[in-house]
Scaffold this active site. Sequence first.
Site, PDB file in Angstrom:
ATOM      1  N   LYS A 180       0.864  -1.184   0.000  1.00 11.71           N
ATOM      2  CA  LYS A 180       0.000   0.000   0.000  1.00 11.71           C
ATOM      3  C   LYS A 180       0.902   1.236   0.000  1.00 11.71           C
ATOM      4  CE  LYS A 180      -2.506   3.340   1.965  1.00 11.71           C
ATOM      5  NZ  LYS A 180      -2.016   4.594   1.408  1.00 11.71           N
ATOM      6  N   THR A 236       0.412   7.449  13.140  1.00 13.37           N
ATOM      7  CA  THR A 236      -0.227   6.380  12.373  1.00 13.37           C
ATOM      8  C   THR A 236       0.288   5.016  12.838  1.00 13.37           C
ATOM      9  OG1 THR A 236      -0.298   7.901  10.503  1.00 13.37           O
ATOM     10  CG2 THR A 236      -0.842   5.630  10.044  1.00 13.37           C
ATOM     11  N   GLU A 254       8.703   1.510  11.296  1.00  7.52           N
ATOM     12  CA  GLU A 254       9.740   2.529  11.070  1.00  7.52           C
ATOM     13  C   GLU A 254       9.029   3.876  11.154  1.00  7.52           C
ATOM     14  OE1 GLU A 254      12.944   1.862  10.598  1.00  7.52           O
ATOM     15  OE2 GLU A 254      12.726  -0.313  10.525  1.00  7.52           O
ATOM     16  N   CYS A 288      13.058  11.060   7.325  1.00  7.12           N
ATOM     17  CA  CYS A 288      12.952  10.598   8.714  1.00  7.12           C
ATOM     18  C   CYS A 288      14.245  10.820   9.478  1.00  7.12           C
ATOM     19  CB  CYS A 288      12.563   9.131   8.748  1.00  7.12           C
ATOM     20  SG  CYS A 288      13.687   8.099   7.798  1.00  7.12           S
ATOM     21  N   GLU A 389       8.623  16.725  15.193  1.00  8.03           N
ATOM     22  CA  GLU A 389       9.212  16.474  13.877  1.00  8.03           C
ATOM     23  C   GLU A 389       8.598  17.490  12.907  1.00  8.03           C
ATOM     24  OE1 GLU A 389       7.921  12.846  11.891  1.00  8.03           O
ATOM     25  OE2 GLU A 389       9.958  12.523  11.184  1.00  8.03           O
TER      26      GLU A 389
HETATM   27  P1  NAP Z   1       1.726   8.627   7.522  1.00  5.38           P
HETATM   28  O1  NAP Z   1       0.743   9.694   7.354  1.00  5.38           O
HETATM   29  O2  NAP Z   1       1.838   7.949   8.832  1.00  5.38           O
HETATM   30  O3  NAP Z   1       1.441   7.573   6.349  1.00  5.38           O
HETATM   31  C1  NAP Z   1       2.251   6.434   6.132  1.00  5.38           C
HETATM   32  C2  NAP Z   1       1.447   5.414   5.349  1.00  5.38           C
HETATM   33  O4  NAP Z   1       0.381   4.937   6.171  1.00  5.38           O
HETATM   34  C3  NAP Z   1       0.786   5.972   4.086  1.00  5.38           C
HETATM   35  O5  NAP Z   1       0.748   4.986   3.082  1.00  5.38           O
HETATM   36  C4  NAP Z   1      -0.618   6.275   4.598  1.00  5.38           C
HETATM   37  O6  NAP Z   1      -1.577   6.350   3.571  1.00  5.38           O
HETATM   38  C5  NAP Z   1      -0.851   5.079   5.492  1.00  5.38           C
HETATM   39  N1  NAP Z   1      -1.921   5.224   6.483  1.00  5.38           N
HETATM   40  C6  NAP Z   1      -2.624   6.335   6.818  1.00  5.38           C
HETATM   41  N2  NAP Z   1      -3.519   6.036   7.786  1.00  5.38           N
HETATM   42  C7  NAP Z   1      -3.364   4.724   8.068  1.00  5.38           C
HETATM   43  C8  NAP Z   1      -3.987   3.831   8.997  1.00  5.38           C
HETATM   44  N3  NAP Z   1      -4.940   4.240   9.842  1.00  5.38           N
HETATM   45  N4  NAP Z   1      -3.578   2.547   9.018  1.00  5.38           N
HETATM   46  C9  NAP Z   1      -2.581   2.125   8.201  1.00  5.38           C
HETATM   47  N5  NAP Z   1      -1.962   2.914   7.297  1.00  5.38           N
HETATM   48  C10 NAP Z   1      -2.338   4.202   7.234  1.00  5.38           C
HETATM   49  O7  NAP Z   1       3.201   9.146   7.206  1.00  5.38           O
HETATM   50  P2  NAP Z   1       3.644  10.076   6.020  1.00  5.38           P
HETATM   51  O8  NAP Z   1       3.155  11.455   6.302  1.00  5.38           O
HETATM   52  O9  NAP Z   1       3.298   9.408   4.737  1.00  5.38           O
HETATM   53  O10 NAP Z   1       5.223  10.012   6.146  1.00  5.38           O
HETATM   54  C11 NAP Z   1       5.971  10.867   6.941  1.00  5.38           C
HETATM   55  C12 NAP Z   1       6.299  10.183   8.259  1.00  5.38           C
HETATM   56  O11 NAP Z   1       6.969   8.954   7.982  1.00  5.38           O
HETATM   57  C13 NAP Z   1       7.277  10.978   9.101  1.00  5.38           C
HETATM   58  O12 NAP Z   1       6.893  10.880  10.449  1.00  5.38           O
HETATM   59  C14 NAP Z   1       8.608  10.280   8.874  1.00  5.38           C
HETATM   60  O13 NAP Z   1       9.561  10.446   9.893  1.00  5.38           O
HETATM   61  C15 NAP Z   1       8.162   8.868   8.766  1.00  5.38           C
HETATM   62  N6  NAP Z   1       9.176   8.080   8.072  1.00  5.38           N
HETATM   63  C16 NAP Z   1       9.908   7.193   8.797  1.00  5.38           C
HETATM   64  C17 NAP Z   1      10.917   6.471   8.181  1.00  5.38           C
HETATM   65  C18 NAP Z   1      11.732   5.479   8.942  1.00  5.38           C
HETATM   66  O14 NAP Z   1      12.444   4.690   8.307  1.00  5.38           O
HETATM   67  N7  NAP Z   1      11.691   5.465  10.268  1.00  5.38           N
HETATM   68  C19 NAP Z   1      11.162   6.656   6.816  1.00  5.38           C
HETATM   69  C20 NAP Z   1      10.390   7.579   6.119  1.00  5.38           C
HETATM   70  C21 NAP Z   1       9.393   8.279   6.748  1.00  5.38           C
HETATM   71  P3  NAP Z   1      -1.925   7.754   2.888  1.00  5.38           P
HETATM   72  O15 NAP Z   1      -0.634   8.508   2.681  1.00  5.38           O
HETATM   73  O16 NAP Z   1      -2.536   7.361   1.616  1.00  5.38           O
HETATM   74  O17 NAP Z   1      -2.822   8.466   3.857  1.00  5.38           O
END
Ligand code: NAP
Length: 498
Positions: A180, A236, A254, A288, A389
């Site tokens: 996804k 999330t 992650e 991240c 963040e």
């Molecule tokens: P996000 O809003 O948490 O979304 C991540 C993924 O989860 C997307 O595919 C999102 O879909 C999906 N999602 C949304 N609601 C969900 C639910 N209730 N259940 C399951 N999946 C759901 O994060 P983001 O804004 O895309 O990414 C930024 C964040 O990712 C930052 O906090 C960053 O630090 C973190 N990150 C961490 C790493 C690491 O390796 N630790 C690497 C990269 C990014 P939709 O986008 O379609 O809503």
Amino acid sequence: MTTTRARSVQHFIDGAFEDSADAQPIDRLAPATDEVVSIVQAGGAPEVARAVGAARAAFDEGPWPRMTGMERSIILGRVAELIDRDAAELAALDAEETGKPIRLAEGDIAGAAGLWRYAASLALTMSGSTYTSNGPDFTGLVLREPIGVVGLIVPWNFPALILSQKLPFALAAGCTAVVKPSELTSSSAQHLVRLAAEAGVPRGVIGMVVGDGRAGQAIAEADGIDLVSFTGSTATGRRVIAASTGNIKKLSLELGGNAANVVFADADLEDAAAGVVFGVNFNNGECCVSQPRLLVEDSIADDFVAEVARQTRMLRVGQPMDRTTDVGALIHAGHLQKVTSYIGGAADEGGEVIVGGTRVTDGLLARGQFVAPTVIDRVGPESAAFQDEIFGPVLTVTRFHDQDEAVRLANGVQYGLANSVWSKNVDTVLQVAKRLKSGTVYANTTIDAPPQMPFGGYKASGVGREMGQAGFEEFTELKSVNIRTGKRAASFAIRAGA
Ligand code: NAP
């Protein structure tokens, strides 16, 4: 505004691309131009159930888990070659949908191909262990097996790269997968799934459901999924944990980060200043392991901050496809609003905005989500800009007196993904590296992540590891087989000491 070139992004279920039966598709606006560039199907529980059913059948009855490691390795290596072949197209998809500079998107795609190659090599290493220490009549075998069907949920900031930190590793272990991507950046995932089929990954082994968080939620809940590997925000991640309890699935999470660059007076200051500017502005700060907190020893702070400010002013904000762009567009309007509100909040609390601080709307950038690279001096550890963040090109500066204070400040946030330490004194480097509570420490460098080193978080930055042998083993289960040779003595007699 919709353009005629808007792409269609579909689900991939049981070997075929398809639309949702009835849900309204989602328009994706390019963050640099505000034009619709992709029309994404909105999947949910019905599509996830069908993709899981196909992946389950492929795991329980299909050829993929039954192939030798060598056979899987050859196919994964072929995917890497196809990524190289289509690198320019994949990079353009990611640059357009994320807003990141094309030069960085090209680096992501080269990194993605490298991850498929590395995972191909790991397919040959699947192994357990043997215990001969259980006495002459016993041999203990520990078998390593693929965990089963995995759900892979990917964020928007490195669409092709983060999918490639998960999918080839799961496939190398013999798992089948339901992917996804983020609704904001699904096009490169669609392309990668197509390449995997072209390379010979059998039908049903990879499914993909595109759409918003509802598709992710359905994956986290699905009883037919044995493990969810999720990358995204900590908020999330908490929802994924709550949704996953039905069948007690294994989780690899992650999550968010908020790294510090800790600069001591005895560092190579020229190198450190360049590293600090890169560490916070790389990928528009939407990374991240981005390093938005500069912690600098007070004896050198004024001169060092002046140099960081000078270099920050030289960065070029521009369109993603322009090869001279250093910092592109933020992911969407709401995120731009969030980033600028952190800048305003830090200034209200006494922080001094010495570079940037505002939205950029000059000329060609008028319709996009651009913010000037920003430096805010004299930010205290209680400030939200220090604690949260921000996920944008915004650097806060905090001074420290000695190593103890530096470590306390660096560790004084809920996250623990990565930090950097800069010093030419090996004692300082090693002492600080050991005291930092993060899964990665960069010493005299920043944001370098070789695929053979495990990557993951302490504290609220997550659970489990990606990449390296450890990342591969996340997708496996251990089974202990204790073999008795010869005739077994009667149990009750043994217990009675007879
Ligand atoms: P996000 O809003 O948490 O979304 C991540 C993924 O989860 C997307 O595919 C999102 O879909 C999906 N999602 C949304 N609601 C969900 C639910 N209730 N259940 C399951 N999946 C759901 O994060 P983001 O804004 O895309 O990414 C930024 C964040 O990712 C930052 O906090 C960053 O630090 C973190 N990150 C961490 C790493 C690491 O390796 N630790 C690497 C990269 C990014 P939709 O986008 O379609 O809503």
